[in-house]
Scaffold this active site. Structure first.
Site, PDB file in Angstrom:
ATOM      1  N   GLY A 270       0.813  -1.215   0.000  1.00 17.59           N
ATOM      2  CA  GLY A 270       0.000   0.000   0.000  1.00 17.59           C
ATOM      3  C   GLY A 270       0.842   1.258   0.000  1.00 17.59           C
ATOM      4  O   GLY A 270       0.496   2.255  -0.656  1.00 17.59           O
ATOM      5  N   ASP A 271       1.959   1.234   0.717  1.00 17.43           N
ATOM      6  CA  ASP A 271       2.867   2.384   0.732  1.00 17.43           C
ATOM      7  C   ASP A 271       3.486   2.582  -0.651  1.00 17.43           C
ATOM      8  O   ASP A 271       3.655   3.721  -1.103  1.00 17.43           O
ATOM      9  CB  ASP A 271       3.980   2.175   1.759  1.00 17.43           C
TER      10      ASP A 271
END
Length: 329
Positions: A270-271
């Site tokens: 997600g980052d």
């Protein structure tokens, strides 16, 4: 020394593409699959949602700055050395001599299951407070990126988050928010209320389907994206893992499939996605290009062990477009 003491009021800060902050921890993980209690050695690294995103921006050619607190210990020095080595500006990082750097333990319990446990109570990172917020640096940014984790780790960290967000809004700097819900830090009800308030003040929002449902009620990803967008953000991206992403950008829905890649380690995907999207956002690229880079960055992240080690460069993005050869010479 606080951030305020480090700033020079008479001198404008150098423009930076992304400013972010939060708690980055030392990461220990077992190098082989199985219960950690049977590991005979542990690999040492670092991990933190916000610093992962900052590294992702740097590898894609943008400039990035991170601030937060680390302990005056070898783990703290590891964090600052690693970030500086990746080209992330750490001018406003604070070394806290009275609290330790937090730890996270990452256990590869099976070939498909990763478990993460945190030791962060009373840590240096959790002692972040408004005095640590570098206002001039934030005002110089093209985007401020924050996460829900910072709102959850302590009351002072949440106050710092509010201060940073309001500084950005007053300066016309877009605010990017990744909900990043952590069940070990707060309950769904507590998180839902706080995250809803942050969503209302954000310009860009990243969320998984489960995280989006903490804030709005909807039956499908498109409904979640439009529901979050109705609270105020211009861009909302609902991440669906291998199913891709559904986004509401300036009132238009977009669907982007994910790349089919072998998943070695899902932590940090997600980052990476946020880094890819923001790297194109700060360049003024169209939504289609932002989504393409975001999904490519997420794909690279999951194919490598580590929270950020697999983040791609621009050259790597070109390699992913080729499906014929697995060896380049």
């Amino acid at each position: 020394m606080t951030a305020a003491e480090q700033e020079s009021p008479g001198r404008p800060a150098t423009r930076v593409d992304l400013v972010t902050f939060g708690e980055t921890m030392a990461r220990l993980e077992n190098p082989v699959v199985g219960p950690m209690r049977h590991a005979r050695s542990l690999d040492l690294g670092i991990g933190g949602a916000e610093s992962n995103t900052a590294i992702g921006l740097r590898r894609l050619g943008a400039t990035a700055a991170w601030f937060g607190r680390v302990g005056d210990d070898e783990f703290g020095r590891l964090i600052t050395t690693a970030l500086a080595g990746e080209g992330v500006r750490i001018d406003h990082a604070v070394v806290d001599a009275s609290a330790p750097t937090a730890l996270l333990f990452k256990e590869r319990r099976s070939g498909t299951l990763t478990r993460v446990q945190y030791y962060r109570t009373g840590s240096a990172g959790s002692r972040l407070d408004p005095a640590d917020v570098p206002h001039a640096l934030i005002r110089s940014a093209r985007v401020l990126h924050v996460t829900g984790i910072t709102a959850a780790i302590s009351p002072t960290a949440r106050a710092a988050l509010d201060d940073a967000v309001e500084t950005a809004r007053d300066a016309g700097v877009p605010v990017s928010l990744d909900l990043n819900y952590r069940s070990a830090l707060w309950s769904p009800d507590e998180a839902g209320e706080a995250l809803r308030d942050l969503v209302k003040r954000a310009d860009l929002v990243f969320a998984t389907e489960a995280e989006a449902r903490l804030v709005v009620a909807a039956d499908d990803p498109a409904g979640l994206a439009t529901g979050l967008a109705a609270l105020g953000p211009r861009d909302v991206l609902v991440k669906r893992g291998a199913a891709g992403v559904v986004a509401s950008c300036a009132g238009t829905l977009h669907v982007q499939p994910a790349h089919r890649v072998p998943v070695i380690d899902p932590v940090g995907a997600g980052d990476a996605f946020a880094a890819g999207y923001l790297a194109e956002f700060v360049r003024g690229r169209p939504v289609a290009e932002r989504l393409a880079t975001a999904t490519a960055a997420g794909a690279y992240a999951v194919t490598v062990r580590g929270d950020w080690e697999g983040l791609p460069s621009r050259r790597d993005l070109e390699l992913l477009k080729s499906t014929e050869d697995t060896v380049t010479r």
